[in-house]
Scaffold this active site. Sequence first.
Site, PDB file in Angstrom:
ATOM      1  N   HIS A  86     -46.153 -75.392  30.018  1.00 31.32           N
ATOM      2  CA  HIS A  86     -46.295 -74.867  31.726  1.00 31.32           C
ATOM      3  C   HIS A  86     -47.233 -73.715  31.630  1.00 31.32           C
ATOM      4  O   HIS A  86     -47.496 -72.942  30.741  1.00 31.32           O
ATOM      5  CB  HIS A  86     -44.868 -74.552  31.702  1.00 31.32           C
ATOM      6  N   ASP A 165     -34.054 -72.900  41.299  1.00 30.64           N
ATOM      7  CA  ASP A 165     -35.357 -72.587  41.232  1.00 30.64           C
ATOM      8  C   ASP A 165     -35.976 -72.957  42.545  1.00 30.64           C
ATOM      9  O   ASP A 165     -36.875 -72.407  43.181  1.00 30.64           O
ATOM     10  CB  ASP A 165     -36.061 -72.968  40.078  1.00 30.64           C
ATOM     11  N   ARG A 172     -39.925 -66.774  47.307  1.00 31.47           N
ATOM     12  CA  ARG A 172     -40.670 -66.015  46.586  1.00 31.47           C
ATOM     13  C   ARG A 172     -42.142 -66.141  47.166  1.00 31.47           C
ATOM     14  O   ARG A 172     -42.964 -65.095  47.471  1.00 31.47           O
ATOM     15  CB  ARG A 172     -40.927 -66.225  45.127  1.00 31.47           C
ATOM     16  N   SER A 187     -38.112 -68.473  36.385  1.00 34.19           N
ATOM     17  CA  SER A 187     -38.446 -69.620  37.295  1.00 34.19           C
ATOM     18  C   SER A 187     -39.136 -70.729  36.352  1.00 34.19           C
ATOM     19  O   SER A 187     -38.643 -71.923  36.386  1.00 34.19           O
ATOM     20  CB  SER A 187     -39.597 -69.162  38.345  1.00 34.19           C
ATOM     21  N   LYS A 191     -36.641 -74.279  34.485  1.00 33.34           N
ATOM     22  CA  LYS A 191     -37.094 -75.761  34.690  1.00 33.34           C
ATOM     23  C   LYS A 191     -37.294 -76.294  33.213  1.00 33.34           C
ATOM     24  O   LYS A 191     -36.931 -77.252  33.074  1.00 33.34           O
ATOM     25  CB  LYS A 191     -38.486 -75.801  35.523  1.00 33.34           C
TER      26      LYS A 191
HETATM   27  N1  URA Z   1     -44.751 -71.325  37.640  1.00 35.35           N
HETATM   28  C1  URA Z   1     -43.478 -71.275  37.852  1.00 35.35           C
HETATM   29  O1  URA Z   1     -42.923 -72.496  37.884  1.00 35.35           O
HETATM   30  N2  URA Z   1     -42.951 -70.201  38.648  1.00 35.35           N
HETATM   31  C2  URA Z   1     -43.402 -68.837  38.899  1.00 35.35           C
HETATM   32  O2  URA Z   1     -42.746 -68.069  39.259  1.00 35.35           O
HETATM   33  C3  URA Z   1     -44.964 -69.006  38.315  1.00 35.35           C
HETATM   34  C4  URA Z   1     -45.594 -69.982  37.727  1.00 35.35           C
END
Ligand code: URA
Length: 465
Positions: A86, A165, A172, A187, A191
Amino acid sequence: MYPVDLIRKTRDRQPLTPEEIRFLVAGAAAETIPAEQLAAWLMAARLNALSLDEIRLLTLAMRDSGERFHPHSGPNPIVARAVDKHSTGGVGDKTSFLVAPIAAACGLIVPMISGRALGHTGGTLDKLESIPGFRTALSLDELATSLRANGLAIVGQTPALVPADRVLYALRDRTATVESPGLICASILSKKLAAGLDALVLDVKTGSGAFLRNAAEAEFLAALLVSTANAAGTRTVALLTAMSQPLGSAAGNWIELAEAVALLRNQRSPLTEDLRLLSLHLAGWMLHLGGIAQTPEDGRTRAERSLADGSALDRFLAMVAAQGGDPAVFDHPEVFHRPAVTHTLRASRSGRIVAQDTTALGWAVQRLGAGRETVGVSIDPHAGIHFHYRTGDLIAVGQPLATLYASRSDQVPEAITRIESALTWEPSDSSQPSATAIAPPVPVVLQIIDADRAAAILAKASNLR
Ligand code: URA
């Protein structure tokens, strides 16, 4: 419990209790706490910074806000290790479309739960949805079926999967509360941990296009992510990587997918070498942490092989078909690219480009129609920018700098202004600037942060919280 009391506590720098954090997250997921109260709490958390304990609790509460995926249990468990990567977000960052199929081709499964465009950065889901018919909202059963068949699936948060999220991420984006290490950590990891991963590789960006531009802040975020994920039982390392110019040449939705598929087809270009190298580094680490490769270097070699023999491309196209898209659109990606407006921006001077404000470039891309102003509105799959230069290049007056693709012609002037003011030039002493003098890729991986290094960074970085 009343949301206003929790807003007041965070505003006044008093730590929330575990029950209070769970109440807030449950209220976000069920949408029983109104958006204005969630937004006020997010701003308090952004300005005052949460403690390490609060960040950990917020991450776990968000992970548990919906169903969780357990690849290795149930009546028909998957044997292969589940590993993902990620990124903290950048401009032109399309490594997911390379690393997920590479890792799947090499024997891992990649259950990737991704996000939409956030701030000045594009979103993996928005890019994938530029493929006609592609579905990013899969049920857990559909996710498992796809993983069994192809080894990868890229899906989004849903009312069932990390719903907290889904709500907070969109809020956000609209309330300038993205740039917070604690909120980014919760966040991202909510996930990733909900996907039942065995291991995770994080691409933490630093530089002018990152949410946390400053290297010390990005290092702190990387340490926070690594330590929180390892404590939750997922073996995790972070690569601190350069985001001081767009990654590759394309930034948008469809054009990013097309660029990634060109690399999956081994169609290389000096303008996309940074993207290729970073993807190989990330995939190498995924294969190492997933137990397929002895070392990250060995992983990189295997990753390269999966590009060379076409097996990664096959996985990508199989995923597109499995999620309802038509892989044939990639036969001639340029034919499918149908922007309403195309404009070539030419250099108004000669010289060397020595730096770029990549966040400003990202906003230019978003405002051409590639991103959304309001939550839920549709975006233009064809909007975006092809950048024809790299930092360090010598440019001649009149040389094409960028090709802009917009939904409407009135969007173009603002984007041009943003691009022109984003570039820092130095006069060149050469009288013969060359259109083909593309600077070699700068090192993309700046530092590897594993659990030990993360602990050391957190121990001395309490002032960044
Ligand atoms: N990627 C995400 O999933 N969340 C964030 O807050 C920033 C980047």
